[in-house]
Design an enzyme around this catalytic site. Sequence first.
Site, PDB file in Angstrom:
ATOM      1  N   GLN A 254      35.181  47.204  35.589  1.00 23.36           N
ATOM      2  CA  GLN A 254      35.212  47.184  34.125  1.00 23.36           C
ATOM      3  C   GLN A 254      35.187  45.779  33.541  1.00 23.36           C
ATOM      4  O   GLN A 254      35.296  45.603  32.324  1.00 23.36           O
ATOM      5  CB  GLN A 254      36.430  47.945  33.607  1.00 23.36           C
ATOM      6  CG  GLN A 254      37.780  47.290  33.873  1.00 23.36           C
ATOM      7  CD  GLN A 254      38.927  48.229  33.576  1.00 23.36           C
ATOM      8  OE1 GLN A 254      39.121  49.243  34.247  1.00 23.36           O
ATOM      9  NE2 GLN A 254      39.724  47.913  32.563  1.00 23.36           N
TER      10      GLN A 254
ATOM     11  N   HIS B  61      53.917  49.119  28.614  1.00 27.61           N
ATOM     12  CA  HIS B  61      53.726  49.920  29.827  1.00 27.61           C
ATOM     13  C   HIS B  61      54.967  50.758  30.130  1.00 27.61           C
ATOM     14  O   HIS B  61      54.867  51.936  30.501  1.00 27.61           O
ATOM     15  CB  HIS B  61      53.440  49.019  31.031  1.00 27.61           C
ATOM     16  CG  HIS B  61      52.150  48.280  30.954  1.00 27.61           C
ATOM     17  ND1 HIS B  61      52.090  46.922  30.788  1.00 27.61           N
ATOM     18  CD2 HIS B  61      50.863  48.707  31.030  1.00 27.61           C
ATOM     19  CE1 HIS B  61      50.822  46.537  30.770  1.00 27.61           C
ATOM     20  NE2 HIS B  61      50.057  47.596  30.910  1.00 27.61           N
TER      21      HIS B  61
END
Length: 287
Positions: free
Chosen positions: A61, A37
Amino acid sequence: MKIIHSIQELRKELHMRRFDKERISFVPTMGNLHEGHISLIHKAAEKADCVVASIFVNPLQFGAHEDLESYPSTPAEDEAQLIETGSVDFLFRPRVEEIYPVGQENHTIVEVPNISDVYCGASRPGHFRGVATIVCKLLNIVQPDFAVFGNKDYQQLMVIRKMVEDLCLPVKIIGADTARAKSGLALSSRNGYLTPEELKIAPNLYKALSQAKEAILEGQADIKGIEARANQFLEQAGLQPDYFDICNGKTLEPALKSDQQLVILAAAYLGKARLIDNIVVNADINA
């Protein structure tokens, strides 16, 4: 770094940045941040004057029996890592109610056809519908010039690129190289599910991909044979293959002998974790 929880406040802050003619880049995440990240943050900072990161675990999701409730959350550590980069201007941390004020069941859905239904889409029905919906919504909230995503989620990146193109969204999608541990294991928040013993087994997924790539570059044209050997290798190593497919790198259709840009997509189960990875191959397998 300013932490913002509301859409209205974030838009107000970014309006001022645009007024000052600053370019804006955006990195959406689900938190539990790792070096992968952070590499996306650095990439975003190279492209723009203002960097926005978001942390939002998107329930849309996740399937009915997936790990939404147990998905790792490390808010204090995440904020500390983002501050340490010195590159993030705004962290957007909305509540679920801010993103889905009328509930998920009554929310408009964005769906990218065909490409969302294979590989991870087949294993996780509705997953990419949730991804496309939240990414579209976040891009409309932030309205960045650039948005950075990791290449590790190759299929996801292609879904997002197609959505942006189809819906004429004025943002450039940038793919960043997969961050890996020294063992070759692709960094992922779900790696935290792995036991010490499983962490020794997990790098075999990347090893299988590398072996398949080598076979292709050596001129082996038996695609199904390469895939079968990879699945056998994974099983012997202690992983449970979900899929291992050699595909056209642009369409994700099964690779043909005439294809030159390929991607090998793989997913496998190991303990509580489902690992995904890929490797790109630029070669003419008919040579």
